[in-house]
Scaffold this motif. Structure first.
Motif, mmCIF file in Angstrom:
data_model
loop_
_atom_site.group_PDB
_atom_site.id
_atom_site.type_symbol
_atom_site.label_atom_id
_atom_site.label_comp_id
_atom_site.label_asym_id
_atom_site.label_seq_id
_atom_site.Cartn_x
_atom_site.Cartn_y
_atom_site.Cartn_z
ATOM 1 N N LEU A 175 -5.819 -5.352 0.611
ATOM 2 C CA LEU A 175 -6.402 -6.585 1.000
ATOM 3 C C LEU A 175 -6.632 -7.473 -0.415
ATOM 4 N N ALA A 176 -6.966 -6.749 -1.560
ATOM 5 C CA ALA A 176 -6.976 -7.546 -2.688
ATOM 6 C C ALA A 176 -5.468 -7.963 -3.194
ATOM 7 N N ARG A 177 -4.416 -7.211 -3.184
ATOM 8 C CA ARG A 177 -3.141 -7.630 -3.405
ATOM 9 C C ARG A 177 -2.747 -8.693 -2.526
ATOM 10 N N VAL A 178 -3.043 -8.741 -1.056
ATOM 11 C CA VAL A 178 -2.762 -9.818 -0.374
ATOM 12 C C VAL A 178 -3.373 -11.302 -0.858
ATOM 13 N N TYR A 179 -4.254 -11.225 -1.325
ATOM 14 C CA TYR A 179 -5.128 -12.355 -1.893
ATOM 15 C C TYR A 179 -4.660 -12.514 -3.133
ATOM 16 N N GLY A 180 -3.750 -11.683 -3.830
ATOM 17 C CA GLY A 180 -3.459 -12.053 -5.179
ATOM 18 C C GLY A 180 -4.680 -11.760 -6.307
ATOM 19 N N LEU A 181 -5.533 -10.649 -5.739
ATOM 20 C CA LEU A 181 -6.633 -10.446 -6.639
ATOM 21 C C LEU A 181 -6.726 -9.026 -7.257
ATOM 22 N N GLU A 182 -5.684 -8.291 -7.107
ATOM 23 C CA GLU A 182 -5.622 -7.048 -7.188
ATOM 24 C C GLU A 182 -5.783 -6.609 -8.905
ATOM 25 N N HIS A 183 -5.177 -7.521 -9.481
ATOM 26 C CA HIS A 183 -5.120 -7.572 -11.025
ATOM 27 C C HIS A 183 -6.544 -7.673 -11.571
ATOM 28 N N LEU A 184 -7.251 -8.181 -10.962
ATOM 29 C CA LEU A 184 -8.740 -8.396 -11.397
ATOM 30 C C LEU A 184 -9.488 -7.022 -11.642
#
Length: 114
Positions: A83-92
């Motif tokens: 889910l974080a990857r889909v929203y572009g937040l995984e790297h955070l």
């Protein structure tokens, strides 16, 4: 180490945040007194969540980052990471995640044109 509850959905995230914010502040004070600058959040028990969980995690990340603290998110379920990857937040949240190129490209383009 702080633990996330089993459920993080839009209807309970405000209540959970109210509890977690105080716990994070207390943990930072306690860990800070022990000469550390990292707070650990265990997500292993998280089984029922929606995108509101990301909002809560972003709030926790922001709170920790205000004074230069690092938030370590451990044992997150793979659907949360997806889910974080889909929203572009995984790297955070995970150091081994690639920074999305879409987040980098527009800034580079603006710099090149300026």
């Amino acid at each position: 180490m702080l633990k996330l509850p089993a459920r993080l959905r839009m209807d309970n995230v405000p209540e959970v945040w109210g509890q977690l914010e105080g716990a994070l502040r207390a943990e930072m004070a306690q860990v800070g007194n022990a000469a550390g600058r990292s707070v650990t959040l265990d997500a292993s028990g998280l089984i029922d969540f929606d995108s509101a969980a990301l909002s809560l995690l972003l709030s926790a990340l922001r709170l920790c980052g205000q004074d230069g603290w690092q938030l370590d998110l451990l044992q997150a379920p793979s659907p949360l990471r997806e889910l974080a990857r889909v929203y572009g937040l995984e790297h955070l949240f995970w150091a081994d995640a690639a920074v999305p190129t879409a987040a980098v490209a527009p800034a580079a383009k603006l710099t090149a044109e300026a």
